[in-house]
Design a protein around this motif. Structure first.
Motif, PDB file in Angstrom:
ATOM      1  N   ASP A  36       1.119   2.327   4.572  1.00 19.90           N
ATOM      2  CA  ASP A  36       0.513   2.918   3.378  1.00 19.90           C
ATOM      3  C   ASP A  36       1.411   3.993   2.779  1.00 19.90           C
ATOM      4  O   ASP A  36       2.186   4.653   3.483  1.00 19.90           O
ATOM      5  N   CYS A  37       1.282   4.126   1.468  1.00 17.73           N
ATOM      6  CA  CYS A  37       2.265   4.918   0.729  1.00 17.73           C
ATOM      7  C   CYS A  37       1.588   5.462  -0.528  1.00 17.73           C
ATOM      8  O   CYS A  37       1.897   5.060  -1.641  1.00 17.73           O
ATOM      9  N   THR A  78      -1.273   3.212  -2.184  1.00 15.94           N
ATOM     10  CA  THR A  78      -0.170   2.402  -2.715  1.00 15.94           C
ATOM     11  C   THR A  78       0.646   3.054  -3.824  1.00 15.94           C
ATOM     12  O   THR A  78       1.756   2.602  -4.108  1.00 15.94           O
ATOM     13  N   TRP A  79       0.137   4.097  -4.465  1.00 16.89           N
ATOM     14  CA  TRP A  79       0.736   4.529  -5.723  1.00 16.89           C
ATOM     15  C   TRP A  79       2.042   5.300  -5.544  1.00 16.89           C
ATOM     16  O   TRP A  79       2.682   5.673  -6.517  1.00 16.89           O
ATOM     17  N   GLY A  80       2.452   5.488  -4.307  1.00 20.52           N
ATOM     18  CA  GLY A  80       3.752   6.095  -4.067  1.00 20.52           C
ATOM     19  C   GLY A  80       4.854   5.085  -3.806  1.00 20.52           C
ATOM     20  O   GLY A  80       6.014   5.463  -3.609  1.00 20.52           O
ATOM     21  N   LEU A  82       6.380   2.518  -5.696  1.00 22.47           N
ATOM     22  CA  LEU A  82       7.464   2.319  -6.661  1.00 22.47           C
ATOM     23  C   LEU A  82       8.354   3.551  -6.823  1.00 22.47           C
ATOM     24  O   LEU A  82       9.590   3.416  -6.801  1.00 22.47           O
ATOM     25  N   PRO A  83       7.803   4.771  -6.975  1.00 22.12           N
ATOM     26  CA  PRO A  83       8.700   5.927  -7.081  1.00 22.12           C
ATOM     27  C   PRO A  83       9.630   6.068  -5.884  1.00 22.12           C
ATOM     28  O   PRO A  83      10.818   6.388  -6.044  1.00 22.12           O
ATOM     29  N   TRP A  84       9.101   5.818  -4.684  1.00 20.17           N
ATOM     30  CA  TRP A  84       9.936   5.953  -3.490  1.00 20.17           C
ATOM     31  C   TRP A  84      10.996   4.853  -3.436  1.00 20.17           C
ATOM     32  O   TRP A  84      12.148   5.100  -3.072  1.00 20.17           O
ATOM     33  N   MET A  85      10.637   3.633  -3.835  1.00 19.90           N
ATOM     34  CA  MET A  85      11.621   2.553  -3.861  1.00 19.90           C
ATOM     35  C   MET A  85      12.752   2.877  -4.836  1.00 19.90           C
ATOM     36  O   MET A  85      13.929   2.608  -4.560  1.00 19.90           O
ATOM     37  N   GLN A  86      12.401   3.460  -5.975  1.00 24.67           N
ATOM     38  CA  GLN A  86      13.432   3.820  -6.945  1.00 24.67           C
ATOM     39  C   GLN A  86      14.313   4.956  -6.427  1.00 24.67           C
ATOM     40  O   GLN A  86      15.523   4.978  -6.671  1.00 24.67           O
TER      41      GLN A  86
END
Length: 357
Positions: A36-37, A78-80, A82-86
């Motif tokens: 989870d993120c 889940t909402w973290g 995409l920012p973390w992947m970028q």
């Protein structure tokens, strides 16, 4: 061989009472998983890594994180992503990353070619996948390989090409498995298990044995030598069993059909609010303890507290009436499941971490 869990968020739904939303790292001897993120995950990870470097003498290497395992699609989990992947792209990540999560069997049918249009809730991960793709969460835009996998617990689809695949196993000698849970959206618990190890080879017993015989015994083969049958088991110490941890995500109680050594389970409410828990398919602290008993868990760790709970002492007391080994987690805590199945609970402080009883 120990398993270590780094707890980066213990609040349900939204940040409250000084707690952040869900996100944990499970560290194995061969690499790490994020389970989870929620929003703000990367900020919490930066803070935790700095605290580890300053007070534990080591820093978690993000490159060792092989997969993000999502328990369900609610945004506080889940909402973290995409920012973390970028951010990992900006940091020059090159290693493949898996992102794996649950959806419904009807969605899997549709992905595999069924003509029946599935009913999809707004929080289903298949909806978020489409949004993430539109925002650039693909290998081409990020600059490193990303495998997006959705499944119903039995069938898994690689969203990159639409093919049916087996559940990936990104780390050597570590098994991940998804176990359906009961929530208002498609959900699962993630079990992470390490393989057991052979006992130490007793070289002192083989000093008078030729090297080729010695090698065969070390490989586990019985060998005849000078008229005697040498049993390989007599030349090894006791084996070291593997360890396992389950992280529940959001779920009603007693919904996990799996065994484990350590269960990390949501405890959103107290038993006095069991009616609300049942209505929204969440658990009470007592319900988490009942689940731990059903799973045969040696230890239970409580997390995911409602904002109405100022502290977790009532949750801890409630759960300990049912299960004998219970800890209540706070943001920044570390759990170490040792080879002898004992549990070390390290509570974060300004000076590092303090061992909790």
């Amino acid at each position: 061989m120990a398993l270590e869990v780094h707890v980066l968020g213990t609040s349900s739904a939204r940040p409250a009472q000084g707690r952040s939303v869900s996100g944990s790292i499970v560290e194995t001897p061969n690499g790490m998983f994020v389970v989870d993120c929620g929003e703000g995950f990367q900020n919490r990870l930066v803070t935790h890594r700095s605290h580890m470097k300053n007070h534990a003498g080591r820093r978690l290497k993000v490159s060792k994180i092989s997969a993000i395992l999502l328990t369900h699609g609610h945004l506080d989990h889940t909402w973290g992503v995409l920012p973390w992947m970028q951010t990992m792209a900006l940091d020059g990540r090159k290693d493949k990353l898996w992102v794996i999560g649950p959806t419904t069997s009807e969605v899997i049918d549709a992905l595999l070619g069924s003509d029946v249009e599935p009913e999809v809730t707004p929080s289903d991960l298949v909806i978020q996948y489409d949004m993430w793709m539109d925002l650039g969460a693909n290998s081409e835009m990020l600059g490193y390989d990303v495998e997006w996998i959705l499944g119903d617990g039995e069938r898994w689809v690689n969203m990159n090409d639409g093919s049916e695949v087996k559940l990936p196993q990104p780390l050597k000698n570590v098994k991940i498995s998804a176990h359906k849970t009961q929530h208002t959206v498609p959900s699962c618990a993630w079990k992470i298990s390490t393989n057991g190890k052979k006992g130490k080879f007793k070289r002192e017993l083989t000093q008078q044995i030729p090297d080729e015989i010695k090698a065969s015994l070390a490989s586990g083969n019985d060998v005849e030598f000078e008229g005697q049958l040498l049993l390989a088991k007599n030349y090894r110490g006791g084996s070291i069993p593997g360890l396992s941890v389950i992280v529940s995500g959001d779920t009603a109680e007693q919904a996990i059909d799996a065994e484990c050594d350590l269960l990390i389970h949501e405890a959103t409410f107290l038993q006095s609010h069991s009616d609300i828990a049942n209505e929204h398919l969440h658990s009470t602290a007592a319900g988490a303890a009942r689940t731990a008993v059903e799973c045969g868990a040696k230890h239970l760790a409580l997390t995911h507290y409602s904002g109405r709970l100022e502290n977790h002492e009532p949750s801890l007391s409630e759960a300990r009436e049912i299960h004998q080994s219970v800890v209540a987690l706070s943001d920044g805590d570390r759990l170490i499941l040792n080879d002898d199945f004992s549990l070390s609970h390290l509570h974060k402080s300004s000076e590092g971490w303090e061992q909790q009883d």
